[in-house]
Motif scaffolding. Sequence first.
Motif, mmCIF file in Angstrom:
data_model
loop_
_atom_site.group_PDB
_atom_site.id
_atom_site.type_symbol
_atom_site.label_atom_id
_atom_site.label_comp_id
_atom_site.label_asym_id
_atom_site.label_seq_id
_atom_site.Cartn_x
_atom_site.Cartn_y
_atom_site.Cartn_z
ATOM 1 N N GLY A 77 0.806 -1.212 0.000
ATOM 2 C CA GLY A 77 0.000 0.000 0.000
ATOM 3 C C GLY A 77 0.838 1.260 0.000
ATOM 4 N N CYS A 78 1.957 1.207 0.727
ATOM 5 C CA CYS A 78 2.863 2.364 0.760
ATOM 6 C C CYS A 78 3.472 2.604 -0.617
ATOM 7 N N ARG A 79 3.905 1.534 -1.248
ATOM 8 C CA ARG A 79 4.527 1.652 -2.573
ATOM 9 C C ARG A 79 3.525 2.208 -3.582
ATOM 10 N N GLY A 80 2.293 1.734 -3.502
ATOM 11 C CA GLY A 80 1.277 2.215 -4.433
ATOM 12 C C GLY A 80 0.985 3.693 -4.245
ATOM 13 N N PHE A 81 0.829 4.120 -2.993
ATOM 14 C CA PHE A 81 0.543 5.531 -2.744
ATOM 15 C C PHE A 81 1.707 6.411 -3.164
ATOM 16 N N LEU A 82 2.925 6.005 -2.813
ATOM 17 C CA LEU A 82 4.096 6.825 -3.122
ATOM 18 C C LEU A 82 4.287 6.985 -4.632
ATOM 19 N N THR A 83 4.126 5.885 -5.368
ATOM 20 C CA THR A 83 4.437 5.934 -6.802
ATOM 21 C C THR A 83 3.269 6.411 -7.664
ATOM 22 N N SER A 154 10.050 -0.156 -9.071
ATOM 23 C CA SER A 154 10.682 -1.314 -9.711
ATOM 24 C C SER A 154 10.136 -2.626 -9.166
ATOM 25 N N THR A 155 10.481 -3.701 -9.842
ATOM 26 C CA THR A 155 10.072 -5.026 -9.379
ATOM 27 C C THR A 155 10.758 -5.390 -8.072
ATOM 28 N N ASP A 156 12.036 -5.049 -7.955
ATOM 29 C CA ASP A 156 12.823 -5.366 -6.760
ATOM 30 C C ASP A 156 13.379 -4.070 -6.179
ATOM 31 N N VAL A 157 12.823 -3.638 -5.058
ATOM 32 C CA VAL A 157 13.205 -2.355 -4.457
ATOM 33 C C VAL A 157 14.692 -2.320 -4.124
ATOM 34 N N ILE A 158 15.200 -3.398 -3.544
ATOM 35 C CA ILE A 158 16.584 -3.425 -3.084
ATOM 36 C C ILE A 158 17.567 -3.486 -4.253
ATOM 37 N N LYS A 159 17.341 -4.413 -5.157
ATOM 38 C CA LYS A 159 18.290 -4.614 -6.255
ATOM 39 C C LYS A 159 18.330 -3.431 -7.216
ATOM 40 N N SER A 160 17.268 -2.659 -7.253
ATOM 41 C CA SER A 160 17.224 -1.521 -8.181
ATOM 42 C C SER A 160 17.896 -0.283 -7.620
ATOM 43 N N ALA A 161 18.240 -0.282 -6.346
ATOM 44 C CA ALA A 161 18.683 0.938 -5.674
ATOM 45 C C ALA A 161 19.906 1.564 -6.340
#
Length: 259
Positions: A77-83, A154-161
Motif C-alpha cells: 500500500g505504501c509503494r502504491g501511494f508513493l508511486t 521497480s520489481t525489486d526495491v533493493i536490487k534496483s537501488a
Amino acid sequence: MQTGFLLLVLTLWSSADVGQCVSSCTAAPSQWCSSVDSAIQCGVLKQCLEANFTRSHYHQDDRSVQLELYYESLCPGCRGFLTQMLFPTWTMLQDILSVTLVPYGNAKERFDGKKYVFTCQHGEEECLGNMIETCLLTLAGSSAFQVIYCMESSTDVIKSAEACLNLYQPTLKWASVVSCVDGDMGNKLMHLNALKTGALKPAHNYVPWVTINGEHTDVLQNKAMNALLPLVCSLYQGPKPDACGSSQRKPYRSYCHND
C-alpha cells in the motif's frame, strides 16, 4: 532567519558534549550543521537533523503545504501511494508542496548496548530498504525523492537501488550509501525515524500514514489517498499554479473535426 540560526548554534553549543567532540570536531559552531559529516564529528547530528539543516526541504514559500509520509519500503500500500499518487502530485505541485519521507512505519527498535537493532514488518529485506532510503534522504539531497520513486516503482526495491541512484544522482557514489547503511550514520538516522514515528499524535495504527501541515485525521487521510492533487490545491493559500486549474478559466473549445 539570521536570529533563528544564531539561536540554533547556541542551542547546539550548549547541548553538545564539547569535551568528547573537541578532538574530532574542527569546524566552528556556525558550521556544525553545514554537512552530515560535520554534524557527526561534532556530536550534533540529531539536533541538526531535527532542525532540518542537513536535509533539502527548504522552501521560499512559507505557505507551501507540508506533507509527511510515514511508510515502509516493502509495504504494498505504501509503494502504491508513493508511486501512483504522491510522486505524480509532487511533480506537478512541487512549488507549493513540501514532502518529507519517513521510512520506518511499523518497525520496532531496541538498543543492544552499542547500537540500535531494528525489526521490520516485512522482514530483513524491508529493514534494508528502509535504511537505504533513509540514507538517500540525507545524502542525495534534492534528488532523493526521484531515486526512491525509482526504487519503489521497480520489481525489486533493493536490487534496483544502485541503478536508480546512478540514473538520478550519478555524482553520489553507491559506496557512500553503503557506508551509511552499514555504519553509525545510518543507525542514528533510523533511530531518529523511530523517534519521529513514535511521536505521532494521534499514534499511527497503519501505513501509509499521512500528515498534512502537521495534522492527521481520517478525512485528510482518505482525501490524500484518493485525490491528493485537489486536496493540496485547496489547502494552498497563495496563487494557484496552473496544475490546479481555475474556476476562472474559459471553457475549452478546441476540436479536431472529422473531414
